[in-house]
Design a protein around this motif. Structure first.
Motif, PDB file in Angstrom:
ATOM      1  N   CYS A 128       0.804  -1.232   0.000  1.00 48.67           N
ATOM      2  CA  CYS A 128       0.000   0.000   0.000  1.00 48.67           C
ATOM      3  C   CYS A 128       0.829   1.271   0.000  1.00 48.67           C
ATOM      4  O   CYS A 128       0.298   2.359  -0.243  1.00 48.67           O
ATOM      5  CB  CYS A 128      -0.941   0.001   1.201  1.00 48.67           C
ATOM      6  SG  CYS A 128      -0.102   0.114   2.813  1.00 48.67           S
ATOM      7  N   GLY A 129       2.131   1.193   0.288  1.00 49.89           N
ATOM      8  CA  GLY A 129       2.945   2.396   0.354  1.00 49.89           C
ATOM      9  C   GLY A 129       2.406   3.347   1.403  1.00 49.89           C
ATOM     10  O   GLY A 129       2.104   2.940   2.526  1.00 49.89           O
ATOM     11  N   ASN A 130       2.254   4.603   1.029  1.00 49.94           N
ATOM     12  CA  ASN A 130       1.729   5.583   1.991  1.00 49.94           C
ATOM     13  C   ASN A 130       0.210   5.716   1.933  1.00 49.94           C
ATOM     14  O   ASN A 130      -0.348   6.676   2.440  1.00 49.94           O
ATOM     15  CB  ASN A 130       2.403   6.942   1.823  1.00 49.94           C
ATOM     16  CG  ASN A 130       2.231   7.515   0.431  1.00 49.94           C
ATOM     17  OD1 ASN A 130       1.358   7.090  -0.326  1.00 49.94           O
ATOM     18  ND2 ASN A 130       3.056   8.488   0.087  1.00 49.94           N
ATOM     19  N   GLY A 131      -0.454   4.754   1.293  1.00 48.40           N
ATOM     20  CA  GLY A 131      -1.904   4.667   1.388  1.00 48.40           C
ATOM     21  C   GLY A 131      -2.687   5.451   0.371  1.00 48.40           C
ATOM     22  O   GLY A 131      -3.838   5.806   0.626  1.00 48.40           O
TER      23      GLY A 131
ATOM     24  N   PRO B 277       5.629  -3.875   3.327  1.00 44.32           N
ATOM     25  CA  PRO B 277       6.806  -4.336   4.066  1.00 44.32           C
ATOM     26  C   PRO B 277       7.665  -3.218   4.616  1.00 44.32           C
ATOM     27  O   PRO B 277       8.525  -3.456   5.464  1.00 44.32           O
ATOM     28  CB  PRO B 277       7.578  -5.161   3.028  1.00 44.32           C
ATOM     29  CG  PRO B 277       7.145  -4.605   1.705  1.00 44.32           C
ATOM     30  CD  PRO B 277       5.716  -4.201   1.887  1.00 44.32           C
ATOM     31  N   SER B 278       7.447  -1.976   4.145  1.00 48.06           N
ATOM     32  CA  SER B 278       8.249  -0.836   4.598  1.00 48.06           C
ATOM     33  C   SER B 278       7.570  -0.143   5.775  1.00 48.06           C
ATOM     34  O   SER B 278       6.508   0.467   5.619  1.00 48.06           O
ATOM     35  CB  SER B 278       8.443   0.159   3.452  1.00 48.06           C
ATOM     36  OG  SER B 278       8.964   1.382   3.931  1.00 48.06           O
ATOM     37  N   ALA B 279       8.196  -0.200   6.928  1.00 55.63           N
ATOM     38  CA  ALA B 279       7.649   0.481   8.107  1.00 55.63           C
ATOM     39  C   ALA B 279       7.616   1.986   7.888  1.00 55.63           C
ATOM     40  O   ALA B 279       6.710   2.677   8.380  1.00 55.63           O
ATOM     41  CB  ALA B 279       8.474   0.130   9.341  1.00 55.63           C
ATOM     42  N   ASP B 280       8.582   2.511   7.144  1.00 55.23           N
ATOM     43  CA  ASP B 280       8.626   3.947   6.895  1.00 55.23           C
ATOM     44  C   ASP B 280       7.435   4.398   6.061  1.00 55.23           C
ATOM     45  O   ASP B 280       6.822   5.433   6.334  1.00 55.23           O
ATOM     46  CB  ASP B 280       9.936   4.311   6.194  1.00 55.23           C
ATOM     47  CG  ASP B 280      10.055   5.810   5.943  1.00 55.23           C
ATOM     48  OD1 ASP B 280      10.096   6.579   6.930  1.00 55.23           O
ATOM     49  OD2 ASP B 280      10.097   6.208   4.767  1.00 55.23           O
TER      50      ASP B 280
ATOM     51  N   ASP C 137      -6.725   0.043   8.825  1.00 59.01           N
ATOM     52  CA  ASP C 137      -5.701  -0.524   9.699  1.00 59.01           C
ATOM     53  C   ASP C 137      -4.447  -0.762   8.865  1.00 59.01           C
ATOM     54  O   ASP C 137      -4.436  -1.639   7.995  1.00 59.01           O
ATOM     55  CB  ASP C 137      -6.201  -1.840  10.305  1.00 59.01           C
ATOM     56  CG  ASP C 137      -5.157  -2.519  11.187  1.00 59.01           C
ATOM     57  OD1 ASP C 137      -4.229  -1.826  11.654  1.00 59.01           O
ATOM     58  OD2 ASP C 137      -5.263  -3.745  11.397  1.00 59.01           O
ATOM     59  N   TYR C 138      -3.407   0.037   9.101  1.00 56.70           N
ATOM     60  CA  TYR C 138      -2.140  -0.139   8.388  1.00 56.70           C
ATOM     61  C   TYR C 138      -1.236  -1.075   9.177  1.00 56.70           C
ATOM     62  O   TYR C 138      -1.072  -0.925  10.392  1.00 56.70           O
ATOM     63  CB  TYR C 138      -1.434   1.204   8.189  1.00 56.70           C
ATOM     64  CG  TYR C 138      -2.109   2.092   7.172  1.00 56.70           C
ATOM     65  CD1 TYR C 138      -1.962   1.856   5.803  1.00 56.70           C
ATOM     66  CD2 TYR C 138      -2.880   3.182   7.576  1.00 56.70           C
ATOM     67  CE1 TYR C 138      -2.583   2.678   4.875  1.00 56.70           C
ATOM     68  CE2 TYR C 138      -3.499   4.004   6.652  1.00 56.70           C
ATOM     69  CZ  TYR C 138      -3.350   3.748   5.304  1.00 56.70           C
ATOM     70  OH  TYR C 138      -3.958   4.554   4.379  1.00 56.70           O
ATOM     71  N   GLN C 139      -0.634  -2.033   8.471  1.00 56.80           N
ATOM     72  CA  GLN C 139       0.269  -2.976   9.111  1.00 56.80           C
ATOM     73  C   GLN C 139       1.493  -3.193   8.239  1.00 56.80           C
ATOM     74  O   GLN C 139       1.414  -3.134   7.006  1.00 56.80           O
ATOM     75  CB  GLN C 139      -0.424  -4.327   9.359  1.00 56.80           C
ATOM     76  CG  GLN C 139      -1.648  -4.261  10.261  1.00 56.80           C
ATOM     77  CD  GLN C 139      -2.221  -5.635  10.543  1.00 56.80           C
ATOM     78  OE1 GLN C 139      -1.484  -6.582  10.822  1.00 56.80           O
ATOM     79  NE2 GLN C 139      -3.535  -5.753  10.485  1.00 56.80           N
TER      80      GLN C 139
END
Length: 252
Positions: free
Chosen positions: A49-52, A70-73, A85-87
C-alpha cells in the motif's frame, strides 16, 4: 547547455523527501469501480500500500480496509483513517483471517511480489467471489512538444537505470501469470495539470533517477531539466499530463 530556472536542479536532490507530495493520485472512479465488482463491502485489503494512496480511497466504499506494506517507513507516513488498519507485512504473508477479504488490491506493487506465494495467500483470505485487482499506471503522456523530449529521456537516457521489473509495469502487467477468472475493466486514466516544479519533482521520485545519480550520471538529469524547461516556457504555467491505468482483475 541552456540555462534552467533557479532551483530546478535541486529537485533531483530532494526526490526521496518529496515522494508523498509528488506521486499522482488515482481518480476516485477507480475505487468506486473496484467496490462495484466486489461481492460485498465488508473488507478491502490493499497490498503493497505504500503511503496509502489507494487505501484511503477504498475506505470511502468499504466498512474496513487493511493496508499492508513491508516498509515500516511507508506505513508510518500513511494518512490515518478510522476504518483503515495499516500494518507492516509482506504480500506473501498477510496477517488476515481465512476467507475474510472481499477485495484484494495491489497498486503499482505486484511486480515486486513472489507471485505464487502471493496468489496462495489471496486464495486463503478471499471470501466467495472476492475480486483481485493488480493495478498499475503506464508511462506519462504530455502535450506534443514536451512529450517527444520526455519519451526520449524515459526510453533512451534514463531507461537503462530502471530495474528489470519496470518492464512489467510498462506492459500493464500483460505478461504476468494471472490464474483467475478475468473481468474487463473500463478505460481509466490519471489526469493532472502540473507546473514545471511539480513535473520535475515527480521525476525526482523515480528509482531510476536515484540509480543514475549513484552512477555519477547527474548530467543526464540536468540536461533533461534544461531542455524541458526551455520547451515548457513559463515554469508556473500548467501543462496537461496523463497516465493510463492498467488492470489485471478477476474473481478468485
Amino acid at each position: 547547455m541552456s540555462s534552467t530556472p533557479s532551483g530546478l536542479k535541486n529537485w533531483f536532490d530532494q526526490g526521496g523527501q518529496a515522494y508523498a507530495r509528488f506521486r499522482p493520485e488515482y481518480p476516485a472512479e477507480l475505487a468506486a469501480y473496484l467496490a462495484s465488482v466486489a461481492p460485498d463491502a465488508t473488507l478491502a485489503v490493499d497490498v503493497g500500500c505504500g503511503n496509502g494512496q489507494l487505501t484511503g480511497q477504498l475506505a470511502e466504499h468499504f466498512t474496513a480496509v487493511v493496508g499492508l506494506d513491508p516498509s515500516a517507513d511507508q506505513v508510518a507516513h500513511a494518512t490515518p483513517r478510522t476504518n483503515v488498519d495499516y500494518q507492516c507485512a509482506p504480500a506473501e504473508q498477510m496477517p488476515l483471517a481465512d476467507h475474510s477479504a472481499s477485495l484484494i488490491t495491489a497498486a503499482q506493487a505486484a511486480h515486486w511480489f513472489d507471485l505464487p506465494a502471493f496468489y496462495a495467500e489471496v486464495r486463503r483470505i478471499a471470501r466467495p467471489s472476492a475480486v483481485l485487482a493488480l493495478i498499475s499506471y503506464g508511462v506519462m503522456r504530455l502535450d506534443e512538444g514536451l512529450d517527444a523530449r520526455f519519451q526520449q529521456f524515459y526510453g533512451q537516457e534514463i531507461g537503462p537505470y530502471w530495474p528489470a521489473e519496470r518492464r512489467l509495469v510498462d506492459s500493464g502487467y500483460a505478461t504476468l501469470d494471472f490464474p483467475f477468472a478475468p473481468l474487463a475493466p473500463p478505460a481509466m486514466a490519471i489526469r493532472l495539470d502540473w507546473n514545471l516544479e511539480e513535473f520535475l519533482g515527480y521525476i525526482a521520485t523515480w528509482s531510476a533517477v536515484r540509480r543514475a545519480r549513484e552512477a555519477g550520471r547527474e548530467d543526464i538529469l540536468h540536461r533533461f531539466a534544461s531542455d524541458i524547461a526551455d520547451i515548457w516556457g513559463d515554469p508556473a504555467s500548467k501543462q496537461a499530463i496523463s497516465w493510463p491505468i492498467n488492470m489485471r482483475i478477476g474473481r478468485v
